[in-house]
Design an enzyme around this catalytic site. Structure first.
Site, short mmCIF file in Angstrom:
data_model
loop_
_atom_site.label_atom_id
_atom_site.label_comp_id
_atom_site.label_asym_id
_atom_site.label_seq_id
_atom_site.Cartn_x
_atom_site.Cartn_y
_atom_site.Cartn_z
N CYS A 1 12.78 -8.34 -0.10
CA CYS A 1 12.19 -9.56 0.46
C CYS A 1 11.41 -9.16 1.71
CB CYS A 1 13.27 -10.55 0.84
SG CYS A 1 14.41 -10.89 -0.51
N ARG B 1 6.24 -8.07 -1.15
CA ARG B 1 7.64 -7.66 -1.20
C ARG B 1 8.51 -8.64 -2.01
NH1 ARG B 1 8.93 -3.91 2.74
NH2 ARG B 1 11.11 -4.45 2.48
N TRP C 1 12.51 -12.25 -3.03
CA TRP C 1 12.62 -11.64 -4.36
C TRP C 1 14.08 -11.84 -4.74
CZ3 TRP C 1 15.39 -7.59 -6.63
CH2 TRP C 1 14.91 -7.16 -7.87
N ASN D 1 16.99 -9.62 4.25
CA ASN D 1 16.41 -8.75 3.23
C ASN D 1 17.48 -7.75 2.84
OD1 ASN D 1 14.91 -7.01 1.63
ND2 ASN D 1 14.12 -5.86 3.40
N GLY D 2 17.82 -7.73 1.55
CA GLY D 2 18.84 -6.79 1.10
C GLY D 2 19.72 -7.44 0.05
N GLU E 1 3.59 6.79 -17.75
CA GLU E 1 3.00 5.97 -16.69
C GLU E 1 2.12 4.86 -17.29
OE1 GLU E 1 3.38 5.27 -13.79
OE2 GLU E 1 1.51 4.75 -12.81
N LYS F 1 2.81 0.87 -16.77
CA LYS F 1 1.80 -0.02 -16.18
C LYS F 1 1.55 -1.22 -17.08
CE LYS F 1 0.55 1.76 -12.28
NZ LYS F 1 1.96 2.15 -12.07
N GLU G 1 4.54 -3.58 -16.97
CA GLU G 1 4.65 -4.18 -15.64
C GLU G 1 3.60 -5.28 -15.42
OE1 GLU G 1 3.67 -1.10 -12.74
OE2 GLU G 1 4.84 -2.16 -11.24
N HIS H 1 10.10 11.80 -34.83
CA HIS H 1 11.56 11.63 -34.77
C HIS H 1 11.97 10.17 -34.56
CE1 HIS H 1 12.00 15.93 -34.88
NE2 HIS H 1 11.09 16.04 -33.92
N LYS I 1 7.15 -4.84 -4.43
CA LYS I 1 6.55 -3.55 -4.10
C LYS I 1 7.58 -2.55 -3.60
CE LYS I 1 2.96 -0.87 -3.37
NZ LYS I 1 2.46 -0.24 -4.59
#
Ligand code: M6R
Length: 610
Positions: free
Chosen positions: A2, A27, A74, A98-99, A483, A487, A490, A506, A605
């Site tokens: 947050c 955040r 968040w 925050n946490g 990656e 992306k 996300e 496989h 983020k």
């Protein structure tokens, strides 16, 4: 995770806080709130959803006063809703957090048993109850209350606390999550990140692990873990706030993708001697003897930073001839790793605050192993705690999807593997010159690859209709496949998988049909022929091939529905180029689907919780 902001001593406290929250919205962005002390009482406005909803409410009901706190959330405990939005107020105590509080269930149960009236589902509200209880029932002083409450909290917290009966006071404390104080004239601005502070002052001090600051009118006092007072002098930083503008781009992510050539050049700059074409990492020189005798490298990180570490594995083994193992931080920290004492643990993190990566660093240090951080945020927790530090120099990265930090991590991993190879005597001067020259030429190659933006902007409407994407590569391009898939998940919320191309038979081959796009990264390297065979296998099953490969590769072009050309470069330079098309693909598909590219759902983020 947050974002928290506080302000003390300014008439325009509300707007300083809201502007700060805007800068920190990356955040967390599922709800937001502000509480301001008017001198008599604390008034609070909160809103579900993005910050704009709070701003709209505040235009109808602005909050006067010079002392206030704000939060952009968040969600961890409790759904994103107004009742769960911060600040949480209990009795006269109001706080932002925050946490994450891990003994939430136990604390909640105890408070309910004591008759506490809970108004939210959050862990944060419980802290307000505990502080309020100490002040009202046990008659403790403001700071004494904090002192007895914080040891009862397990997990992570950065807190800003106000009390209705103390109109000129604020407490700020953290046991790890980032917290910075800005000092300007007779006022103080506090925030999770410098971004919220630099528009007002460049005179700052970090509040570090287990420190507390007590602000009273225009005075402040720092306390250490034992609540013993100490003096901390502010430092002057040389940041400019225009770094956080979009500069004409529609999105921060797009701007950051286009900034990559420049960021890469800036990441190299401090560590190469252009005249001699040599690698000179001054900050590592004092560790020369250690590096010369090094037997093992471990790389530990999360998400995109982990994928840059996977590229690093190839670099350390091929260039430095040192064994390298790469781990996901959240696994590393709990699997009781047996670390070779003669090894180096490299932690990669854009933010330098990722909770799991930080825990991995502390574990490595506890085992007596030397650590090196590769971070973008100077003075972040990882940066401060590691034995050796390198900076990405990517500039501020705002988009939640990491782009330029990835490129800069790759460039530092190339340099460190070259530096180590030199120390170990396995890189001759000709090869060193070649490595430096090829790295220096990379930004201009990247510029040319950025022209594929036009293709993806046009193709996005079509690409968004596929049922899924399978990304494949081999060698250093396998992490790029991972990656690319990350992306797309996300940003576009589409099913995507990244695979080493040789592994397709496989299992994942069963996924392929006409509705499946196959992104094949196939530069002309040692594994080219094998990659082409894998591509033919996918094509024979109906896979719609989008390929990324050498500019003159007509064979690849013929086999593909769409072909994105890359300049022909050395194997270690390829990832810098091949990652650009996969970034742009995700950006444009997500944009065509109407998603919020810079702030994708459910993400933040900086992941400062487990
Ligand atoms: O700040 P860090 O590099 O430690 O962050 C690690 C991951 O959370 C981050 O890379 C995440 O995977 C990105 N959103 C990916 O684009």
């Amino acid at each position: 995770m947050c974002g928290i902001v506080g302000c003390l001593g300014r008439e325009d406290a509300q707007s300083v806080i809201v502007n700060g929250l805007k800068a920190l919205e990356y955040r967390g962005y599922d709800s937001a709130g502000v509480a301001i002390h008017s001198g008599q009482k604390i008034n609070r406005v909160r809103a579900e959803g993005k910050l704009i909803n709070l701003q709209e409410k505040l235009t109808e009901q602005s909050l006067p006063g010079q002392l206030g706190i704000g939060h952009t959330r968040w969600a961890t405990h409790g759904a994103p809703s107004e009742k769960n939005a911060h600040p949480h107020t209990v009795g006269g105590v109001s706080l932002v957090h925050n946490g994450i509080i891990e003994n939430y269930a136990e604390l909640r149960e105890n408070l309910i048993a004591q008759g506490a009236q809970l108004n939210s589902d959050t862990d944060s509200e419980l802290i307000a109850h505990l502080i309020h209880h100490e002040i009202s029932k046990n008659k403790l002083d403001f700071i004494e209350a904090l002192k007895v409450v914080t040891p009862r909290l397990r997990g992570a917290y950065a807190l800003l606390v106000m009390s209705e009966d103390r109109p000129g006071e604020m407490l700020a404390t953290t046991n790890g999550p980032p917290l910075v104080v800005g000092f300007s004239e007779d006022s103080f601005i506090l925030a999770s990140d410098l971004l919220a502070i630099v528009p007002y002052t460049k005179n700052i001090a970090y509040v570090t692990e287990y420190e507390t600051v007590h602000f009273q009118e225009n005075k402040y006092q720092f306390y250490d873990k034992n609540f013993t007072s100490f003096i901390k002098e502010p430092q002057q930083i040389n940041w400019t706030d225009d770094l956080v503008e979009k500069a004409g781009y529609s999105h921060f992510m797009l701007k950051e993708i286009f900034e990559q050539p420049r960021s890469m050049a800036k990441s190299l700059e401090p560590h190469i001697n252009v005249e001699n074409q040599s690698i000179e990492i001054k900050s590592l020189e004092p560790h020369s003897e250690f590096l010369q005798n090094l037997e093992q490298v471990y790389i530990v990180a999360c998400g995109t930073s982990y994928y840059s570490g996977l590229v690093g594995e190839y670099l350390f083994e091929k260039i430095s001839k040192v064994s390298c193992k790469v781990d996901i931080a959240s696994e590393f920290r709990y699997r009781e790793p047996k670390l070779n004492p003669n090894s180096l643990v490299i932690l990669i993190s854009q933010s330098g605050e990722t909770a799991d990566t930080l825990a991995a660093l502390r574990l490595a240090k506890k085992s007596g192993v030397k650590t090196m951080s590769i971070c973008n945020v100077e003075h972040s927790s990882l940066d401060r705690e590691a034995d050796m530090q390198l900076y990405m120099n990517a500039g501020v990265e705002i988009g939640v999807a990491s782009t330029k930090a990835f490129i800069c991590s790759l460039s530092l991993l190339n340099l460190v593997s070259g530096f180590l190879a030199k120390k170990k005597g396995v890189l001759n001067i000709v090869d060193e010159n070649h490595l430096v020259a090829s790295l220096m030429a990379t930004p201009s190659h990247m510029e040319s690859v950025l022209t594929c933006d036009k293709f993806f902007a046009e193709a996005a409407e079509h690409l968004k209709k596929y049922k899924g994407f399978l990304y494949m590569g081999r060698g250093v391009n396998f992490p790029i496949a991972l990656e690319g898939a990350l992306k797309l998940k996300e940003l576009a919320y589409m099913h995507a998988e990244g695979y080493p191309a040789g592994e397709m038979k496989h299992g994942p081959l069963a996924l392929i049909d006409e509705e499946m796009a196959v992104v094949m990264i196939a530069p002309k390297d040692d594994l080219y022929e094998k990659t082409i065979s894998n591509l033919e296998t996918a094509k024979a099953r109906g896979g719609q091939i989008i390929s990324v490969g050498a500019v003159n590769d007509n064979k690849l072009k013929e086999l593909s529905l769409n072909f994105l050309p890359l300049p022909e470069v050395d194997w270690n330079i390829n990832p810098f180029l091949s990652v650009i098309p996969v970034q742009l693909l995700s950006f444009h598909v997500a944009n065509a689907l109407g998603h919020d590219v810079d702030q994708p759902r459910n993400l933040a983020k900086s992941v400062t919780v487990e």
